[in-house]
Motif scaffolding. Structure first.
Motif, PDB file in Angstrom:
ATOM      1  N   ARG A 246       3.387  -2.465 -20.612  1.00 55.38           N
ATOM      2  CA  ARG A 246       3.596  -1.142 -20.031  1.00 55.38           C
ATOM      3  C   ARG A 246       2.271  -0.418 -19.740  1.00 55.38           C
ATOM      4  O   ARG A 246       2.101   0.130 -18.644  1.00 55.38           O
ATOM      5  CB  ARG A 246       4.477  -0.301 -20.961  1.00 55.38           C
ATOM      6  CG  ARG A 246       4.571   1.179 -20.591  1.00 55.38           C
ATOM      7  CD  ARG A 246       5.104   1.404 -19.179  1.00 55.38           C
ATOM      8  NE  ARG A 246       6.512   1.029 -19.076  1.00 55.38           N
ATOM      9  CZ  ARG A 246       7.225   1.135 -17.965  1.00 55.38           C
ATOM     10  NH1 ARG A 246       6.651   1.589 -16.852  1.00 55.38           N
ATOM     11  NH2 ARG A 246       8.487   0.759 -17.942  1.00 55.38           N
ATOM     12  N   PRO A 247       1.297  -0.395 -20.679  1.00 55.57           N
ATOM     13  CA  PRO A 247       0.038   0.294 -20.350  1.00 55.57           C
ATOM     14  C   PRO A 247      -0.666  -0.324 -19.140  1.00 55.57           C
ATOM     15  O   PRO A 247      -1.223   0.412 -18.310  1.00 55.57           O
ATOM     16  CB  PRO A 247      -0.798   0.141 -21.631  1.00 55.57           C
ATOM     17  CG  PRO A 247       0.208  -0.043 -22.718  1.00 55.57           C
ATOM     18  CD  PRO A 247       1.324  -0.817 -22.105  1.00 55.57           C
ATOM     19  N   TYR A 248      -0.642  -1.635 -19.031  1.00 53.24           N
ATOM     20  CA  TYR A 248      -1.292  -2.278 -17.886  1.00 53.24           C
ATOM     21  C   TYR A 248      -0.553  -1.931 -16.594  1.00 53.24           C
ATOM     22  O   TYR A 248      -1.182  -1.592 -15.584  1.00 53.24           O
ATOM     23  CB  TYR A 248      -1.316  -3.793 -18.087  1.00 53.24           C
ATOM     24  CG  TYR A 248      -2.059  -4.535 -16.986  1.00 53.24           C
ATOM     25  CD1 TYR A 248      -3.444  -4.589 -16.973  1.00 53.24           C
ATOM     26  CD2 TYR A 248      -1.372  -5.180 -15.969  1.00 53.24           C
ATOM     27  CE1 TYR A 248      -4.135  -5.256 -15.974  1.00 53.24           C
ATOM     28  CE2 TYR A 248      -2.047  -5.847 -14.957  1.00 53.24           C
ATOM     29  CZ  TYR A 248      -3.431  -5.887 -14.969  1.00 53.24           C
ATOM     30  OH  TYR A 248      -4.104  -6.533 -13.968  1.00 53.24           O
ATOM     31  N   TYR A 249       0.772  -2.006 -16.641  1.00 53.20           N
ATOM     32  CA  TYR A 249       1.566  -1.674 -15.453  1.00 53.20           C
ATOM     33  C   TYR A 249       1.283  -0.252 -14.992  1.00 53.20           C
ATOM     34  O   TYR A 249       1.077   0.014 -13.806  1.00 53.20           O
ATOM     35  CB  TYR A 249       3.047  -1.856 -15.774  1.00 53.20           C
ATOM     36  CG  TYR A 249       3.973  -1.621 -14.607  1.00 53.20           C
ATOM     37  CD1 TYR A 249       4.185  -2.609 -13.653  1.00 53.20           C
ATOM     38  CD2 TYR A 249       4.651  -0.407 -14.468  1.00 53.20           C
ATOM     39  CE1 TYR A 249       5.048  -2.401 -12.585  1.00 53.20           C
ATOM     40  CE2 TYR A 249       5.508  -0.179 -13.411  1.00 53.20           C
ATOM     41  CZ  TYR A 249       5.706  -1.190 -12.463  1.00 53.20           C
ATOM     42  OH  TYR A 249       6.550  -0.973 -11.400  1.00 53.20           O
ATOM     43  N   ASP A 250       1.241   0.674 -15.953  1.00 52.22           N
ATOM     44  CA  ASP A 250       1.012   2.074 -15.609  1.00 52.22           C
ATOM     45  C   ASP A 250      -0.388   2.315 -15.064  1.00 52.22           C
ATOM     46  O   ASP A 250      -0.620   3.286 -14.333  1.00 52.22           O
ATOM     47  CB  ASP A 250       1.237   2.966 -16.831  1.00 52.22           C
ATOM     48  CG  ASP A 250       2.709   3.051 -17.228  1.00 52.22           C
ATOM     49  OD1 ASP A 250       3.571   2.711 -16.380  1.00 52.22           O
ATOM     50  OD2 ASP A 250       2.988   3.434 -18.372  1.00 52.22           O
ATOM     51  N   SER A 251      -1.335   1.419 -15.404  1.00 57.07           N
ATOM     52  CA  SER A 251      -2.709   1.572 -14.933  1.00 57.07           C
ATOM     53  C   SER A 251      -2.893   1.105 -13.496  1.00 57.07           C
ATOM     54  O   SER A 251      -3.915   1.432 -12.867  1.00 57.07           O
ATOM     55  CB  SER A 251      -3.670   0.791 -15.834  1.00 57.07           C
ATOM     56  OG  SER A 251      -3.593  -0.612 -15.590  1.00 57.07           O
ATOM     57  N   LEU A 252      -1.924   0.369 -12.968  1.00 54.30           N
ATOM     58  CA  LEU A 252      -2.050  -0.175 -11.618  1.00 54.30           C
ATOM     59  C   LEU A 252      -1.662   0.872 -10.577  1.00 54.30           C
ATOM     60  O   LEU A 252      -0.758   1.683 -10.803  1.00 54.30           O
ATOM     61  CB  LEU A 252      -1.136  -1.398 -11.455  1.00 54.30           C
ATOM     62  CG  LEU A 252      -1.466  -2.613 -12.325  1.00 54.30           C
ATOM     63  CD1 LEU A 252      -0.370  -3.665 -12.182  1.00 54.30           C
ATOM     64  CD2 LEU A 252      -2.821  -3.205 -11.964  1.00 54.30           C
ATOM     65  N   PRO A 253      -2.302   0.862  -9.426  1.00 58.43           N
ATOM     66  CA  PRO A 253      -1.904   1.781  -8.359  1.00 58.43           C
ATOM     67  C   PRO A 253      -0.472   1.509  -7.911  1.00 58.43           C
ATOM     68  O   PRO A 253       0.001   0.363  -7.961  1.00 58.43           O
ATOM     69  CB  PRO A 253      -2.892   1.455  -7.230  1.00 58.43           C
ATOM     70  CG  PRO A 253      -4.028   0.740  -7.877  1.00 58.43           C
ATOM     71  CD  PRO A 253      -3.447   0.020  -9.049  1.00 58.43           C
ATOM     72  N   GLU A 254       0.208   2.526  -7.484  1.00 64.61           N
ATOM     73  CA  GLU A 254       1.581   2.378  -7.009  1.00 64.61           C
ATOM     74  C   GLU A 254       1.659   1.375  -5.869  1.00 64.61           C
ATOM     75  O   GLU A 254       2.631   0.623  -5.751  1.00 64.61           O
ATOM     76  CB  GLU A 254       2.137   3.732  -6.567  1.00 64.61           C
ATOM     77  CG  GLU A 254       3.485   3.657  -5.849  1.00 64.61           C
ATOM     78  CD  GLU A 254       4.582   2.992  -6.677  1.00 64.61           C
ATOM     79  OE1 GLU A 254       5.518   2.439  -6.064  1.00 64.61           O
ATOM     80  OE2 GLU A 254       4.483   3.009  -7.925  1.00 64.61           O
ATOM     81  N   ALA A 255       0.629   1.319  -5.032  1.00 70.00           N
ATOM     82  CA  ALA A 255       0.613   0.382  -3.908  1.00 70.00           C
ATOM     83  C   ALA A 255       0.610  -1.065  -4.376  1.00 70.00           C
ATOM     84  O   ALA A 255       1.010  -1.959  -3.631  1.00 70.00           O
ATOM     85  CB  ALA A 255      -0.608   0.638  -3.024  1.00 70.00           C
ATOM     86  N   VAL A 256       0.173  -1.314  -5.609  1.00 67.99           N
ATOM     87  CA  VAL A 256       0.216  -2.663  -6.195  1.00 67.99           C
ATOM     88  C   VAL A 256       1.520  -2.866  -6.951  1.00 67.99           C
ATOM     89  O   VAL A 256       2.176  -3.908  -6.832  1.00 67.99           O
ATOM     90  CB  VAL A 256      -0.993  -2.892  -7.123  1.00 67.99           C
ATOM     91  CG1 VAL A 256      -0.841  -4.195  -7.919  1.00 67.99           C
ATOM     92  CG2 VAL A 256      -2.286  -2.916  -6.305  1.00 67.99           C
ATOM     93  N   ARG A 257       1.917  -1.873  -7.743  1.00 73.89           N
ATOM     94  CA  ARG A 257       3.138  -2.005  -8.549  1.00 73.89           C
ATOM     95  C   ARG A 257       4.354  -2.339  -7.695  1.00 73.89           C
ATOM     96  O   ARG A 257       5.207  -3.135  -8.091  1.00 73.89           O
ATOM     97  CB  ARG A 257       3.411  -0.720  -9.341  1.00 73.89           C
ATOM     98  CG  ARG A 257       2.414  -0.432 -10.433  1.00 73.89           C
ATOM     99  CD  ARG A 257       2.981   0.543 -11.455  1.00 73.89           C
ATOM    100  NE  ARG A 257       3.357   1.827 -10.861  1.00 73.89           N
ATOM    101  CZ  ARG A 257       2.607   2.914 -10.894  1.00 73.89           C
ATOM    102  NH1 ARG A 257       1.397   2.876 -11.453  1.00 73.89           N
ATOM    103  NH2 ARG A 257       3.026   4.048 -10.358  1.00 73.89           N
ATOM    104  N   ARG A 258       4.446  -1.739  -6.521  1.00 79.91           N
ATOM    105  CA  ARG A 258       5.635  -1.941  -5.687  1.00 79.91           C
ATOM    106  C   ARG A 258       5.745  -3.365  -5.160  1.00 79.91           C
ATOM    107  O   ARG A 258       6.806  -3.765  -4.683  1.00 79.91           O
ATOM    108  CB  ARG A 258       5.647  -0.949  -4.521  1.00 79.91           C
ATOM    109  CG  ARG A 258       4.518  -1.127  -3.525  1.00 79.91           C
ATOM    110  CD  ARG A 258       4.550  -0.010  -2.480  1.00 79.91           C
ATOM    111  NE  ARG A 258       5.717  -0.111  -1.621  1.00 79.91           N
ATOM    112  CZ  ARG A 258       5.704  -0.716  -0.434  1.00 79.91           C
ATOM    113  NH1 ARG A 258       4.583  -1.267   0.029  1.00 79.91           N
ATOM    114  NH2 ARG A 258       6.782  -0.771   0.301  1.00 79.91           N
TER     115      ARG A 258
END
Length: 285
Positions: A246-258
């Motif tokens: 979760r911390p790593y996911y939250d650290s990623l830009p939304e443009a990457v997470r999607r």
């Protein structure tokens, strides 16, 4: 003999855009394109360190590696196992290639690496998985594999070899939809193109283009990172287990997470590789 594949030079970049026609023409034509010097050699050296550490760890645990032939392994890893994951998935060329071929809703489904060690032999010619109906019937590519070497490749190190244009071959007589009959080998050998990338280079290919790893006659391993990306409707995510905390996911830009198809976990779980390719285990007969 090496024959040139379409190479997109950095100077072809205009602002944040690469030429879509060049990308599409290369991947729908020969089946593989490349960008020289996409990353610095220092960046590639860090990737090499991370891959070797992950490889050492994987060799110590049951199911941590999967064979791809004698003295060859594949290891699926977590994005957090390499320091350059965000750099890789957000690189403008990677984004441009994914959007051009797979559409704006593409999904990253796999990160891992291959290691042909000294003594690895020729693989049989193959695809990485059976061609889907989208390709056989619709003549559309719905997945891509990006590769980055972590060393400067020489001819003695067992370079990757492809038969350009064969992503469109119908799988008539292919064992498991992946392994063409040996009577077709002369065709592939006539078309064969060996790739000798250097640290910092990146390539994109259709995993359906007939290819093989060649014999590693050197005293060095040749690790290569693999990033797998799907178009909507492709099913390669079912073969993999992309996990992030979760911390790593939250650290990623939304443009990457999607663009990630992944499980969000409290603690990263060891990956037991599920995509075994039995036909590669003995090498070329």
């Amino acid at each position: 003999m090496e024959s040139p594949l379409p190479v997109v030079q950095p100077q072809q970049k205009l602002a944040h855009h690469y030429d879509v026609a060049t990308i599409m023409g290369g991947l729908y034509g020969e089946g593989m394109i490349a960008l020289k010097g996409a990353f610095s050699r220092a960046w590639a050296a860090r990737l090499h360190e991370d891959v070797l550490a992950a490889y050492e760890n994987a060799l110590k645990r049951p199911g941590g590696t999967v064979g791809r032939g004698p003295k060859r392994h594949y290891v699926e890893i977590h994005p957090e196992d390499i320091r350059g994951f965000l750099d890789l998935v957000s690189h403008p060329w990677v984004v441009a290639v994914c959007e051009a071929v797979l559409g704006p809703e593409y999904k990253v489904v796999e990160i891992g690496f291959d290691v042909p060690n000294p003594g690895a032999v020729h693989q049989p010619w193959h695809r990485d998985f059976p061609a889907p109906p989208d390709t056989i019937e619709g003549r559309r590519l719905n997945s891509l594999a990006f590769n980055l070497t972590t060393v400067d490749v020489t001819d003695e190190m067992g370079p990757f070899e492809i038969a350009p244009g064969t992503q469109w071959d119908l799988p008539d007589g292919f064992e498991h939809g992946m392994f063409p009959p040996k009577e077709l080998y002369p065709r592939y050998e006539q078309r064969a193109s060996r790739r000798m990338p250097q640290m910092g280079d990146i390539s994109a290919r259709s995993a359906l283009t007939i290819h093989r790893g060649t014999a590693n006659n050197s005293n060095k391993a040749r690790p290569a990172l693999v990033l797998g990306v799907d178009a909507p409707g492709a099913i390669n995510a079912e073969r993999h287990d992309l996990q992030v905390t979760r911390p790593y996911y939250d650290s990623l830009p939304e443009a990457v997470r999607r663009h990630l198809t992944c499980r969000i976990v409290e603690t990263l779980e060891p990956i037991v590789q599920a995509h075994t390719i039995e036909g590669l285990m003995m090498g070329e007969a």
